[in-house]
Design a protein around this motif. Structure first.
Motif, PDB file in Angstrom:
ATOM      1  N   VAL A  20       1.264  -1.360  -0.229  1.00  0.00           N
ATOM      2  CA  VAL A  20      -0.194  -0.069   0.000  1.00  0.00           C
ATOM      3  C   VAL A  20       0.849   1.330  -0.119  1.00  0.00           C
ATOM      4  N   GLU A  21       1.904   1.283   1.202  1.00  0.00           N
ATOM      5  CA  GLU A  21       2.719   2.477   0.919  1.00  0.00           C
ATOM      6  C   GLU A  21       3.416   2.897  -0.464  1.00  0.00           C
ATOM      7  N   SER A  22       3.787   1.617  -0.995  1.00  0.00           N
ATOM      8  CA  SER A  22       4.496   1.619  -2.125  1.00  0.00           C
ATOM      9  C   SER A  22       3.716   2.031  -3.219  1.00  0.00           C
ATOM     10  N   ILE A  23       2.233   1.200  -3.580  1.00  0.00           N
ATOM     11  CA  ILE A  23       1.241   2.041  -4.059  1.00  0.00           C
ATOM     12  C   ILE A  23       1.459   3.699  -4.000  1.00  0.00           C
ATOM     13  N   ASN A  24       1.118   4.093  -2.689  1.00  0.00           N
ATOM     14  CA  ASN A  24       1.334   5.244  -2.531  1.00  0.00           C
ATOM     15  C   ASN A  24       1.937   5.997  -2.937  1.00  0.00           C
ATOM     16  N   VAL A  25       3.244   6.504  -2.939  1.00  0.00           N
ATOM     17  CA  VAL A  25       4.505   6.969  -3.489  1.00  0.00           C
ATOM     18  C   VAL A  25       4.452   6.377  -4.624  1.00  0.00           C
TER      19      VAL A  25
END
Length: 367
Positions: A20-25
């Motif tokens: 999720v954090e990778s997608i957001n970044v």
């Protein structure tokens, strides 16, 4: 059997939140790359919201086709328009901030949301401050530390500590211009994260009056699309800026409207129900490291000492605020101490900060 359940609850949840954090970044990275190719941030916002609105229209009609909807008043329409104005400003400030600075700074300053929420909760009497309480002390100290880290990261660039892996046009700009753009970007991103809790407060009020999630989301998205389009037509009068090409700009828009909202929302919702909001929020500082690594690899950004120091300070303050809120929740669950209804509402607002933007938080409620 017990080991398999452990993997499901812990390992899978951990992996999902990293994704999720990778997608957001990744969205900020794609946006930054697209703006370097000449795409306007205003045009990007309009097309992203337009795509989301078109997807929400059939969804709202399908899920509420047989339901009896509550009456829709003019005052409710005005509140949704106000929500759209706040959301539009949030998006404009946020993407302009990324354009002026970097995805790393955006990821770091997004952790200011709990601190700003706590400050606004005190101002609007949504939370009572008990100075003798360790949870209140943690939130106060965490807020001060977070804001201090934001100042340090925005105003102090420092020497480079990582060599760029690819050439970057920004490296040829004068240093004074780089520092000026970085500070402007930091101020815009700080303004974005100050508006996010305001948006949550207005949204919570609307949902109490009209608890039909998809309809509210659709109307909000439609209002934001219209408002952002009006601003973009003034800011970008050149018709060539509105022409989409089969390049990184189109990829960024589709990623924002489809991949980002859908996959990230599903995983966050699943993790939220499985592990709780505190667990989900603990992964926010991870986005700083991901953004720094991806910025160096894909954008050729230079990592400076000020970014590292400021990010560490903000993360410490973030965990301080979240620890204070977690302790309040534990006290409420065990019946120790007394938390009033307003403090519970503030906790609910803090739980929502796990999403990067207002639209994604709204879609999270529907996931």
């Amino acid at each position: 059997m017990a080991y398999g359940w452990y993997c499901y609850k812990d390992m899978v949840a951990f992996t999902g939140m990293v994704v999720v954090e990778s997608i957001n970044v990744g969205l900020n990275i794609l946006f930054k790359a697209a703006t370097r190719k000449g795409m306007s941030s205003y045009v990007f916002i309009v097309y992203s919201y337009l795509l989301a609105t078109l997807l929400l229209l059939p969804s709202s009609l399908f899920f509420h086709r047989s339901a009896t909807l509550p009456p829709f008043s003019f005052s409710l329409f005005c509140k949704i328009c106000l929500l759209g104005i706040i959301g539009s400003l949030t998006e404009i400030f946020g993407y302009a901030g990324v354009d002026y600075s970097s995805p790393t700074l955006a990821s770091a300053l997004s952790n200011l949301t709990p601190a700003f929420t706590f400050i606004l909760a005190i101002i609007f009497s949504m939370e009572k401050l008990v100075l003798r309480s360790s949870s209140s002390q943690a939130k106060i100290v965490g807020t001060i530390v977070s804001i201090s880290g934001a100042f340090a990261m925005t105003l102090y660039e420092g020497p480079p500590i990582v060599l760029t892996l690819s050439p970057s046009k920004s490296l040829h700009w004068p240093h004074s211009l780089l520092q000026s753009n970085w500070s402007i970007g930091g101020l815009l991103l700080a303004a974005e994260n100050l508006l996010v809790p305001v948006w949550f407060i207005i949204q919570a009020n609307i949902m109490k009056e009209y608890p039909v999630d998809l309809v509210v989301v659709f109307l909000y998205s439609l209002c934001t699309t219209v408002m952002c389009a009006a601003v973009a037509l003034v800011a970008e009068p050149n018709s060539s800026a509105w022409r989409l090409k089969a390049d990184i700009s189109l990829v960024a828009i589709v990623y924002s409207g489809l991949f980002e909202s859908f996959i990230s929302t599903v995983i966050q919702t699943w993790a939220l129900r499985l592990k709780g909001p505190v667990y989900v929020s603990l992964f926010k500082p991870l986005s700083i490291a991901i953004a720094a690594a991806m910025g160096v690899m894909f954008l050729g950004d230079t990592l400076h000492l000020g970014s590292v120091v400021g990010a560490i300070i903000i993360s410490i303050g973030f965990y301080g605020v979240m620890w204070g809120k977690a302790k309040e929740e534990m006290m409420e669950g065990s019946g120790v101490g007394s938390l009033d209804q307003s403090s519970t509402q503030t906790t609910a607002l803090l739980q929502h900060h796990i999403s990067e933007s207002c639209r994604k938080n709204t879609l999270l409620n529907d996931g």
